[in-house]
Design a protein around this motif. Structure first.
Motif, PDB file in Angstrom:
ATOM      1  N   MET A   1       0.844  -1.195   0.000  1.00 56.97           N
ATOM      2  CA  MET A   1       0.000   0.000   0.000  1.00 56.97           C
ATOM      3  C   MET A   1       0.878   1.243   0.000  1.00 56.97           C
ATOM      4  N   ALA A   2       0.553   2.194  -0.864  1.00 60.16           N
ATOM      5  CA  ALA A   2       1.319   3.434  -0.935  1.00 60.16           C
ATOM      6  C   ALA A   2       1.179   4.215   0.366  1.00 60.16           C
ATOM      7  N   GLN A   3       2.263   4.864   0.769  1.00 55.99           N
ATOM      8  CA  GLN A   3       2.230   5.635   2.004  1.00 55.99           C
ATOM      9  C   GLN A   3       1.427   6.906   1.812  1.00 55.99           C
ATOM     10  N   ALA A   4       0.520   7.159   2.760  1.00 59.97           N
ATOM     11  CA  ALA A   4      -0.274   8.386   2.724  1.00 59.97           C
ATOM     12  C   ALA A   4       0.619   9.572   3.061  1.00 59.97           C
ATOM     13  N   SER A   5       0.266  10.714   2.544  1.00 67.95           N
ATOM     14  CA  SER A   5       1.046  11.918   2.787  1.00 67.95           C
ATOM     15  C   SER A   5       0.311  12.832   3.758  1.00 67.95           C
ATOM     16  N   LEU A   6       1.053  13.763   4.342  1.00 67.82           N
ATOM     17  CA  LEU A   6       0.463  14.744   5.229  1.00 67.82           C
ATOM     18  C   LEU A   6      -0.604  15.535   4.475  1.00 67.82           C
ATOM     19  N   GLY A   7      -1.782  15.631   5.076  1.00 68.28           N
ATOM     20  CA  GLY A   7      -2.880  16.338   4.444  1.00 68.28           C
ATOM     21  C   GLY A   7      -3.757  15.453   3.585  1.00 68.28           C
ATOM     22  N   ASP A   8      -3.308  14.221   3.309  1.00 69.51           N
ATOM     23  CA  ASP A   8      -4.072  13.321   2.448  1.00 69.51           C
ATOM     24  C   ASP A   8      -4.036  11.912   3.025  1.00 69.51           C
ATOM     25  N   SER A   9      -4.535  11.787   4.245  1.00 69.74           N
ATOM     26  CA  SER A   9      -4.596  10.485   4.904  1.00 69.74           C
ATOM     27  C   SER A   9      -5.927  10.364   5.624  1.00 69.74           C
ATOM     28  N   GLU A  10      -6.197   9.171   6.111  1.00 65.05           N
ATOM     29  CA  GLU A  10      -7.452   8.956   6.828  1.00 65.05           C
ATOM     30  C   GLU A  10      -7.541   9.859   8.062  1.00 65.05           C
ATOM     31  N   PHE A  11      -6.431  10.039   8.757  1.00 67.42           N
ATOM     32  CA  PHE A  11      -6.420  10.904   9.932  1.00 67.42           C
ATOM     33  C   PHE A  11      -6.790  12.336   9.547  1.00 67.42           C
ATOM     34  N   ASP A  12      -6.238  12.836   8.458  1.00 66.79           N
ATOM     35  CA  ASP A  12      -6.540  14.198   8.023  1.00 66.79           C
ATOM     36  C   ASP A  12      -8.006  14.338   7.620  1.00 66.79           C
ATOM     37  N   ARG A  13      -8.509  13.361   6.900  1.00 63.78           N
ATOM     38  CA  ARG A  13      -9.913  13.435   6.472  1.00 63.78           C
ATOM     39  C   ARG A  13     -10.865  13.355   7.671  1.00 63.78           C
ATOM     40  N   ASP A  14     -10.535  12.507   8.637  1.00 62.80           N
ATOM     41  CA  ASP A  14     -11.451  12.283   9.758  1.00 62.80           C
ATOM     42  C   ASP A  14     -11.326  13.328  10.855  1.00 62.80           C
ATOM     43  N   THR A  15     -10.316  14.205  10.769  1.00 68.21           N
ATOM     44  CA  THR A  15     -10.219  15.347  11.692  1.00 68.21           C
ATOM     45  C   THR A  15     -10.478  16.665  10.972  1.00 68.21           C
ATOM     46  N   ALA A  16     -10.949  16.585   9.741  1.00 69.05           N
ATOM     47  CA  ALA A  16     -11.179  17.793   8.956  1.00 69.05           C
ATOM     48  C   ALA A  16     -12.277  18.652   9.570  1.00 69.05           C
ATOM     49  N   VAL A  17     -12.128  19.960   9.453  1.00 71.65           N
ATOM     50  CA  VAL A  17     -13.137  20.901   9.931  1.00 71.65           C
ATOM     51  C   VAL A  17     -13.445  21.895   8.817  1.00 71.65           C
ATOM     52  N   THR A  18     -14.690  22.373   8.801  1.00 74.97           N
ATOM     53  CA  THR A  18     -15.132  23.353   7.821  1.00 74.97           C
ATOM     54  C   THR A  18     -15.698  24.567   8.547  1.00 74.97           C
ATOM     55  N   GLN A  19     -15.205  25.731   8.227  1.00 71.17           N
ATOM     56  CA  GLN A  19     -15.678  26.936   8.901  1.00 71.17           C
ATOM     57  C   GLN A  19     -17.113  27.254   8.485  1.00 71.17           C
ATOM     58  N   ARG A  20     -17.951  27.475   9.476  1.00 74.46           N
ATOM     59  CA  ARG A  20     -19.338  27.892   9.237  1.00 74.46           C
ATOM     60  C   ARG A  20     -19.479  29.402   9.358  1.00 74.46           C
ATOM     61  N   THR A  21     -19.024  29.898  10.490  1.00 76.20           N
ATOM     62  CA  THR A  21     -19.002  31.330  10.762  1.00 76.20           C
ATOM     63  C   THR A  21     -17.672  31.617  11.435  1.00 76.20           C
ATOM     64  N   PRO A  22     -17.270  32.862  11.565  1.00 75.24           N
ATOM     65  CA  PRO A  22     -16.008  33.148  12.248  1.00 75.24           C
ATOM     66  C   PRO A  22     -15.962  32.496  13.636  1.00 75.24           C
ATOM     67  N   GLY A  23     -14.978  31.611  13.845  1.00 74.90           N
ATOM     68  CA  GLY A  23     -14.802  30.947  15.133  1.00 74.90           C
ATOM     69  C   GLY A  23     -15.597  29.668  15.308  1.00 74.90           C
ATOM     70  N   THR A  24     -16.454  29.311  14.367  1.00 74.77           N
ATOM     71  CA  THR A  24     -17.277  28.112  14.479  1.00 74.77           C
ATOM     72  C   THR A  24     -16.988  27.172  13.314  1.00 74.77           C
ATOM     73  N   TYR A  25     -16.750  25.893  13.639  1.00 77.23           N
ATOM     74  CA  TYR A  25     -16.346  24.921  12.640  1.00 77.23           C
ATOM     75  C   TYR A  25     -17.201  23.660  12.754  1.00 77.23           C
ATOM     76  N   ALA A  26     -17.508  23.080  11.612  1.00 84.79           N
ATOM     77  CA  ALA A  26     -18.255  21.826  11.568  1.00 84.79           C
ATOM     78  C   ALA A  26     -17.287  20.678  11.334  1.00 84.79           C
ATOM     79  N   ALA A  27     -17.579  19.533  11.960  1.00 85.90           N
ATOM     80  CA  ALA A  27     -16.784  18.322  11.774  1.00 85.90           C
ATOM     81  C   ALA A  27     -17.729  17.132  11.756  1.00 85.90           C
ATOM     82  N   VAL A  28     -17.263  16.043  11.184  1.00 88.62           N
ATOM     83  CA  VAL A  28     -17.999  14.782  11.230  1.00 88.62           C
ATOM     84  C   VAL A  28     -17.065  13.759  11.861  1.00 88.62           C
TER      85      VAL A  28
END
Length: 288
Positions: A1-28
């Motif tokens: 299996m190819a090694q995942a890179s920083l920013g493109d791994s399962e850990f990065d995807r599963d800790t990703a956050v999206t800004q909703r409003t200033p100071g507030t972020y959504a995560a799954v």
């Protein structure tokens, strides 16, 4: 299996956050980082830490403290950040990770206070008496798949990690705990992604609880966890050691050190955890 890179791994995807409003972020929050009852505390802290790295003017956690209020569950979450103070070299902020119960009630999962800075700007001067832990070579260490029976049943977290335990601290897995209250092992992400400051927040909480080597096994939920990130880790596997010296009154402390492939102490932590209760003794892992 190819090694995942920083920013493109399962850990990065599963800790990703999206800004909703200033100071507030959504995560799954992903179910893949859970053990038995709830999501791992290092994983949820890393998710909140990622939001703070977006909200504050400095990128890296220097000191981050989390109080765990209720067990986090897989699914949508909201992270509300606030800036306490901003300086030239460090900034301090807060974060609250909240979810919603089935009836729509808001439930806060953890509350964070953190100081951030830029690890690349730190001095190279190191004066220390600390030494890397003595751990057996990785190829001689114990994998979760080596455990007998269903020791790690319902532990999806371990499928995302490459954790290899020093045989000297694995007696608990075969019913022969050493009584030392110590755990040592190698840590990495299963997809090969190299460590970074956020993954250090996971590393300090990824090994089995040190209480297991005292012969006390079961769910060991974290009450409070403080992590000091001391340097940006070099590529390659990490060495982690944790120890407890005092299990009393139903609680125990755990002190952890994380060393990188360049023999640098890159993170330290202390946490207070609840000792397993008698009804939990059949379980052999924690979600903390």
């Amino acid at each position: 299996m190819a090694q995942a890179s920083l920013g493109d791994s399962e850990f990065d995807r599963d800790t990703a956050v999206t800004q909703r409003t200033p100071g507030t972020y959504a995560a799954v929050l992903s179910p893949g980082w859970s053990i038995i009852r709830a999501l791992n505390g290092g994983y949820t802290l890393a998710t909140a830490g990622r939001a703070l790295s977006r909200a504050l003017p400095h990128p890296d956690p220097f000191s981050i403290t989390a109080h765990y209020l209720t067990p986090a569950a897989p699914g949508p979450a909201e992270i509300r950040t606030g800036t306490v103070r901003t300086g030239r070299t460090v900034s301090t902020g807060t974060a609250a990770l909240v979810q919603y119960a089935q009836d729509g009630t808001e439930v806060e999962r953890l509350r964070v206070l953190a100081t951030y800075g830029d690890l690349d700007g730190l001095s190279d001067d190191v004066r220390t008496g600390a030494k890397p832990p003595a751990i057996a070579p990785r190829e001689e260490c114990f994998r979760s798949s080596d455990a007998p029976g269903d020791t790690f049943a319902d532990s999806s977290l371990l499928q995302r990690l490459d954790v290899r335990m020093d045989p000297a601290t694995c007696g608990w897995a075969v019913g022969k705990p050493s009584g030392t209250g110590e755990m040592r092992g190698w840590f990495g992400l299963a997809d090969g992604r190299d460590p970074d400051p956020l993954s250090l927040l996971l590393a300090v909480d990824a090994l089995p609880p040190a209480a297991f080597e005292l012969g006390v096994t079961g769910w060991t939920p974290t009450v409070e966890l403080t992590v000091h990130v001391r340097a940006r880790p070099a590529p390659g596997p990490l060495r982690v050691s944790i120890a407890t010296r005092n299990l009393a009154g139903g609680f125990l402390e755990e002190d952890a050190e994380v060393w990188d492939s360049a023999d640098r102490l890159v993170a330290q932590s202390r946490q207070l955890a609840r000792a397993p209760r008698p009804k939990d003794l059949a379980a052999a892992a924690r979600p903390s």
